[in-house]
Enzyme design. Structure first.
Site, PDB file in Angstrom:
ATOM      1  N   ARG A   1       0.833  -1.203   0.000  1.00 32.67           N
ATOM      2  CA  ARG A   1       0.000   0.000   0.000  1.00 32.67           C
ATOM      3  C   ARG A   1       0.869   1.254   0.000  1.00 32.67           C
ATOM      4  O   ARG A   1       0.472   2.302  -0.523  1.00 32.67           O
ATOM      5  CB  ARG A   1      -0.942   0.005   1.218  1.00 32.67           C
TER       6      ARG A   1
ATOM      7  N   TYR B   1     -13.451  15.357 -19.391  1.00 37.67           N
ATOM      8  CA  TYR B   1     -13.953  13.994 -19.182  1.00 37.67           C
ATOM      9  C   TYR B   1     -15.089  14.015 -18.152  1.00 37.67           C
ATOM     10  O   TYR B   1     -15.053  14.755 -17.170  1.00 37.67           O
ATOM     11  CB  TYR B   1     -12.810  13.100 -18.727  1.00 37.67           C
TER      12      TYR B   1
ATOM     13  N   ASP C   1      -4.508  16.715 -17.465  1.00 40.04           N
ATOM     14  CA  ASP C   1      -4.777  15.356 -17.918  1.00 40.04           C
ATOM     15  C   ASP C   1      -4.140  15.193 -19.293  1.00 40.04           C
ATOM     16  O   ASP C   1      -4.555  15.823 -20.263  1.00 40.04           O
ATOM     17  CB  ASP C   1      -6.288  15.140 -17.985  1.00 40.04           C
TER      18      ASP C   1
ATOM     19  N   LYS D   1      -5.376   3.622 -20.530  1.00 35.14           N
ATOM     20  CA  LYS D   1      -5.506   3.925 -21.942  1.00 35.14           C
ATOM     21  C   LYS D   1      -4.181   3.693 -22.680  1.00 35.14           C
ATOM     22  O   LYS D   1      -3.668   2.589 -22.703  1.00 35.14           O
ATOM     23  CB  LYS D   1      -6.018   5.362 -22.112  1.00 35.14           C
TER      24      LYS D   1
END
Length: 389
Positions: free
Chosen positions: A54, A107, A179, A204
């Site tokens: 983590r 987005y 982004d 992506k």
């Protein structure tokens, strides 16, 4: 300085070095320390990779090393998804009473963070037309801490002058975060334009094979340490195997993007004068209102284009149903072509009013060109468009 392919293959060589040519998968939740002194050190090491997964994992660190060098940033941080990268960063950088500026064309998930999440946390939001530089200046207030950018934007492919907005923000003591999912560091490096933080849905293009959900942030070590403190609490951790798959995909990113660019350009040019098409949104077209800016800021225009069908909502659905190679899917950036109807997809994230205010036409189809042979893709989309007449 080495080229992009060399960076993608070798930038992580000194991270958890091994004699194995292919990187091992560190499928371990925890790592042992040699002694008490070593344990005390790794337990407080921010963005470390040898204490507890983590906190970080060698596979995370390898991905981070490659992305940071590709993006020309000091460091990078891996998360479980692109939305995890966005929300963790925002929570790490702004607080109740602060002000955030975002784009109107962005987005749907980002828009939902701006419109639905941040106001609940006492953070005020202003959305602006990103094609209007002066609008950013008018939106700045003494409480503005962060400007969220996206260029090209999803799904309208609008271009933001990242360098100019970054300069405005810096003069007012605000941070910028861009982004870069659509462009990738192959086509555009926001950090070189003065942007403070870059984020990706690594699901992506960075991964490129539609088999991983991941996100990544790139920027200064100081900012990423602040964000890592929040990431540690939210637990938006990427599994080691997924990080390994992402690393494998990154190796070929500089090879894949030229084909995505070429296919996106070819589809846009083939569709722009078709009688069933009202408009094609693609920054590589000279008819795009911001083509000159895109050509100045980007070395390639990407594989995503948006096509407005003249007959509206029903035509968009019919067009999607007649495509052979591009499958109906919400994602993009893989080797296979995908297509989606944004007005239908975003109904789960935004209200009808919010979709309308985003400027997304009901007849808009987003095409994400894969790496198939160009002539096959062009013939397929033209046949689908012809069937609408």
């Amino acid at each position: 300085m080495p080229g992009r392919s060399t960076v993608a293959i070798h930038a992580d060589r000194d991270v958890a070095p091994s004699r194995a040519v292919a990187r091992p998968i560190y499928q371990s939740a925890a790592f042992a320390a040699e002694d008490a002194e070593a344990f005390a050190r790794v337990a407080v090491d921010r963005r470390g990779h040898d204490f507890y997964t983590r906190y970080g994992n060698p596979n995370h660190a390898q991905v981070a090393a490659v992305v940071a060098e590709l993006e020309h940033t000091e460091a990078a941080l891996v998360t479980a998804s692109g939305m995890a990268a966005l929300t963790t960063a925002v929570l790490g950088l702004v607080s109740a009473g602060d002000h955030v500026i975002g784009q109107k064309s962005t987005y749907g998930g980002t828009a939902s963070v701006l419109l639905n999440l941040l106001p609940r946390l006492g953070i005020s939001v202003t959305q602006v037309d990103q094609t209007d530089l002066a609008a950013f200046g008018r939106a700045l207030t003494p409480r503005t801490r962060l400007i969220l950018l996206e260029s090209p934007s999803n799904p309208l492919l609008q271009i933001t002058d990242l360098a100019a907005v970054a300069g405005l923000a810096r003069a007012h003591g605000a941070l910028t975060m861009a982004d870069n999912t659509f462009a990738t560091p192959v086509n555009q490096r926001p950090a070189d334009l003065g942007v403070d933080l870059v984020w990706h849905s690594a699901t992506k293009y960075l991964n490129g094979h539609s088999d991983v959900s991941a996100g990544v942030l790139a920027g200064s070590a100081e900012l990423l340490d602040r964000i890592w403190d929040v990431a540690l609490l939210t637990g938006a951790v990427l599994g080691p195997f997924d990080a390994w798959l992402l690393l494998r995909g990154l190796r070929t990113l500089p090879l894949r993007m030229p084909r995505h660019n070429a296919n996106g350009q070819a589809l846009a040019e083939a569709l722009q004068d078709h009688p069933a098409v009202a408009k094609v949104h693609y920054p590589g077209l000279v008819t795009h209102p911001q083509h000159a800016l895109a050509a100045q800021r980007m070395s390639g225009f990407g594989g995503v284009l948006a096509v407005e069908l003249a007959a509206g909502f029903e035509a968009a659905e019919a067009f999607l149903g007649r495509l052979h190679y591009a499958r109906r899917s919400a994602s993009l950036g893989g080797v296979e072509s995908l297509a989606v109807h944004p007005a239908s997809m975003w109904r789960g994230m935004l209200s009808e009013r919010q979709i309308a205010e985003s400027g997304v036409p009901l007849g808009l189809v987003r095409l994400a060109a894969g790496t198939e042979d160009t002539e096959d893709l062009v013939a397929d989309v033209l046949a689908a468009a012809d069937s609408l007449n």
